[in-house]
Each structure stands twice: as C-alpha cells, then as structure tokens.
Design a protein around this motif. Sequence first.
Motif, PDB file in Angstrom:
ATOM      1  N   LEU A   1       0.509   6.378   3.014  1.00 42.67           N
ATOM      2  CA  LEU A   1       1.696   5.911   2.124  1.00 42.67           C
ATOM      3  C   LEU A   1       1.317   5.163   1.090  1.00 42.67           C
ATOM      4  CD1 LEU A   1       3.908   4.859   5.212  1.00 42.67           C
ATOM      5  CD2 LEU A   1       4.319   6.769   3.811  1.00 42.67           C
ATOM      6  N   THR A   2       0.325   4.335   1.249  1.00 43.61           N
ATOM      7  CA  THR A   2      -0.187   3.477   0.166  1.00 43.61           C
ATOM      8  C   THR A   2      -0.923   4.409  -0.859  1.00 43.61           C
ATOM      9  OG1 THR A   2      -0.891   1.401   1.616  1.00 43.61           O
ATOM     10  CG2 THR A   2      -1.588   1.536  -0.567  1.00 43.61           C
ATOM     11  N   MET A   3      -1.369   5.606  -0.485  1.00 42.18           N
ATOM     12  CA  MET A   3      -2.101   6.397  -1.420  1.00 42.18           C
ATOM     13  C   MET A   3      -1.044   7.410  -2.195  1.00 42.18           C
ATOM     14  SD  MET A   3      -5.345   7.650   0.702  1.00 42.18           S
ATOM     15  CE  MET A   3      -6.228   8.608  -0.656  1.00 42.18           C
ATOM     16  N   GLY A   4       0.276   7.291  -1.555  1.00 39.50           N
ATOM     17  CA  GLY A   4       1.429   8.103  -2.225  1.00 39.50           C
ATOM     18  C   GLY A   4       2.087   9.298  -1.551  1.00 39.50           C
ATOM     19  N   ASN A   5       1.249   9.540  -0.484  1.00 42.40           N
ATOM     20  CA  ASN A   5       1.694  10.649   0.539  1.00 42.40           C
ATOM     21  C   ASN A   5       2.808  10.192   1.199  1.00 42.40           C
ATOM     22  OD1 ASN A   5      -0.222  12.454   0.085  1.00 42.40           O
ATOM     23  ND2 ASN A   5      -1.746  11.533   1.523  1.00 42.40           N
ATOM     24  N   ARG A   6       4.005  10.935   0.992  1.00 43.51           N
ATOM     25  CA  ARG A   6       5.563  10.610   1.367  1.00 43.51           C
ATOM     26  C   ARG A   6       5.874  11.360   2.314  1.00 43.51           C
ATOM     27  NH1 ARG A   6       4.372   6.337  -1.052  1.00 43.51           N
ATOM     28  NH2 ARG A   6       4.599   5.845  -3.095  1.00 43.51           N
ATOM     29  N   ARG A   7       5.464  12.590   2.641  1.00 45.41           N
ATOM     30  CA  ARG A   7       6.263  13.582   3.313  1.00 45.41           C
ATOM     31  C   ARG A   7       5.324  13.746   4.633  1.00 45.41           C
ATOM     32  NH1 ARG A   7       8.626  17.826  -0.841  1.00 45.41           N
ATOM     33  NH2 ARG A   7       9.851  16.127  -2.021  1.00 45.41           N
TER      34      ARG A   7
ATOM     35  N   ALA B   1       9.094  -3.557   0.620  1.00 44.86           N
ATOM     36  CA  ALA B   1       8.035  -4.729  -0.134  1.00 44.86           C
ATOM     37  C   ALA B   1       7.508  -5.421   0.973  1.00 44.86           C
ATOM     38  CB  ALA B   1       9.175  -5.888  -0.532  1.00 44.86           C
ATOM     39  N   LYS B   2       7.697  -5.401   2.318  1.00 43.41           N
ATOM     40  CA  LYS B   2       6.808  -5.762   3.373  1.00 43.41           C
ATOM     41  C   LYS B   2       5.879  -4.716   3.713  1.00 43.41           C
ATOM     42  CE  LYS B   2       7.661  -6.709   8.438  1.00 43.41           C
ATOM     43  NZ  LYS B   2       8.520  -6.939   9.499  1.00 43.41           N
ATOM     44  N   GLY B   3       5.947  -3.472   3.645  1.00 48.83           N
ATOM     45  CA  GLY B   3       4.890  -2.487   3.737  1.00 48.83           C
ATOM     46  C   GLY B   3       4.047  -2.537   2.593  1.00 48.83           C
ATOM     47  N   GLU B   4       4.550  -2.798   1.345  1.00 43.80           N
ATOM     48  CA  GLU B   4       3.689  -2.808   0.109  1.00 43.80           C
ATOM     49  C   GLU B   4       2.759  -4.030   0.155  1.00 43.80           C
ATOM     50  OE1 GLU B   4       5.770  -2.679  -3.387  1.00 43.80           O
ATOM     51  OE2 GLU B   4       6.532  -0.416  -3.227  1.00 43.80           O
ATOM     52  N   ALA B   5       3.231  -5.218   0.875  1.00 49.17           N
ATOM     53  CA  ALA B   5       2.501  -6.505   0.789  1.00 49.17           C
ATOM     54  C   ALA B   5       1.377  -6.294   1.904  1.00 49.17           C
ATOM     55  CB  ALA B   5       3.361  -7.504   1.341  1.00 49.17           C
ATOM     56  N   PHE B   6       1.385  -5.154   3.001  1.00 49.02           N
ATOM     57  CA  PHE B   6       0.450  -4.795   3.752  1.00 49.02           C
ATOM     58  C   PHE B   6      -0.742  -4.287   3.059  1.00 49.02           C
ATOM     59  CE2 PHE B   6      -1.643  -2.292   7.159  1.00 49.02           C
ATOM     60  CZ  PHE B   6      -1.805  -3.287   8.158  1.00 49.02           C
ATOM     61  N   ALA B   7      -0.693  -4.011   1.964  1.00 50.57           N
ATOM     62  CA  ALA B   7      -1.905  -3.342   1.021  1.00 50.57           C
ATOM     63  C   ALA B   7      -3.060  -4.292   0.934  1.00 50.57           C
ATOM     64  CB  ALA B   7      -1.502  -2.858  -0.309  1.00 50.57           C
TER      65      ALA B   7
END
Length: 172
Positions: free
Chosen positions: A33-39, A85-91
């Motif tokens: 998800l962080t790499m941009g894969n969404r599907r 935002a919570k998921g992005e903070a996991f980066a």
Amino acid sequence: MSGWSEITSTECPIARSSAVIGDRWTLVIMRELTMGNRRFDTLQIQTLTSPQMLTNRLKRLEADGMIERRAYSVKPRRYEYHLTAKGEAFASVLLALRAWGETWCKEPGEEIAVHHIHKTCGREVGLSGTVCEGCGEPFTMNEVIGELSAAFAQEREDRSTAARRDAEARRT
C-alpha cells in the motif's frame, strides 16, 4: 493462553501495536500500500497471500483505521484500498524494518532492494529513518521516489508474470 483482547488492554505500546499489525502478511500488505498498490489482485500477487488471508487482513486493517476502502467499480463492485493518516504514519515503522533488514538480513554483496530518492534534494534518503541523509530534512513516503534494484524489480515482475500465466491457464 491470552488473547488479543487481553493484549490490547495493556499499557504497553509494543503489545498494542502488534495487536494491530499481527504478522508478516500485514507488514507486506502495508509495504504494498505504501508503494502505491491499491487493488486486491496486485496486493495478492505481490504479497503471495491467499485470497482469504488477504481479505481477512484488509478487513482487520480497515477496522483498525489503517486503511479505507474506496469503490472504483459499481458492477462488479470493486474497491481500492488507501492508507489513512494512521496508515501513512506507519511508514516510519516500515522504514525502520527496511533499515534493519538491509543491515542484518542480507547476504554479503546483496544490493539494497529499494533506494528511496528524496524529491526535494534528489539524493538518497539512506537507511537512518525519516530524516534524509542527503539534506538533513525530514521526509514522508509521499516525498520519496522508490527505485527498485534490478533483482527486486525482477522478483516483482516474475510474480506478475506467474499470476498472468496462472490466470490464462485457468481460462483455457
């Protein structure tokens, strides 16, 4: 034997965090998800999870507020999965795992799997966390470009090729 509900009732932030993340499958899903894969299909291919396991982990991540589903097709109903935002903070956790893995889990001579280039200064951010080693400025994953090593790019392409080949074999 204690269950997750007992772990999440503790004051320990490591135990609480592990209750959200849980296992390696969730970590690689978060990587994707962080790499941009969404599907769903690309997440499944690149994480090597079964459809049931991926569905389970995505539901758990959504319930924990790490991701949100967004419909991109009505018929058939299909979703993309986006970091909150919570998921992005996991980066920052993923970056720490990346640094540790690059340092301690590689054979001598293996190259770095992903070079993160800071969009602001154009230099590699390095392995030291969320401050760019090139310019000394903090960064987020939205502010870097990931350049895959040849070996990691080939590994990912091989997974995609195998998935296409398997899908074609099922159609014939």
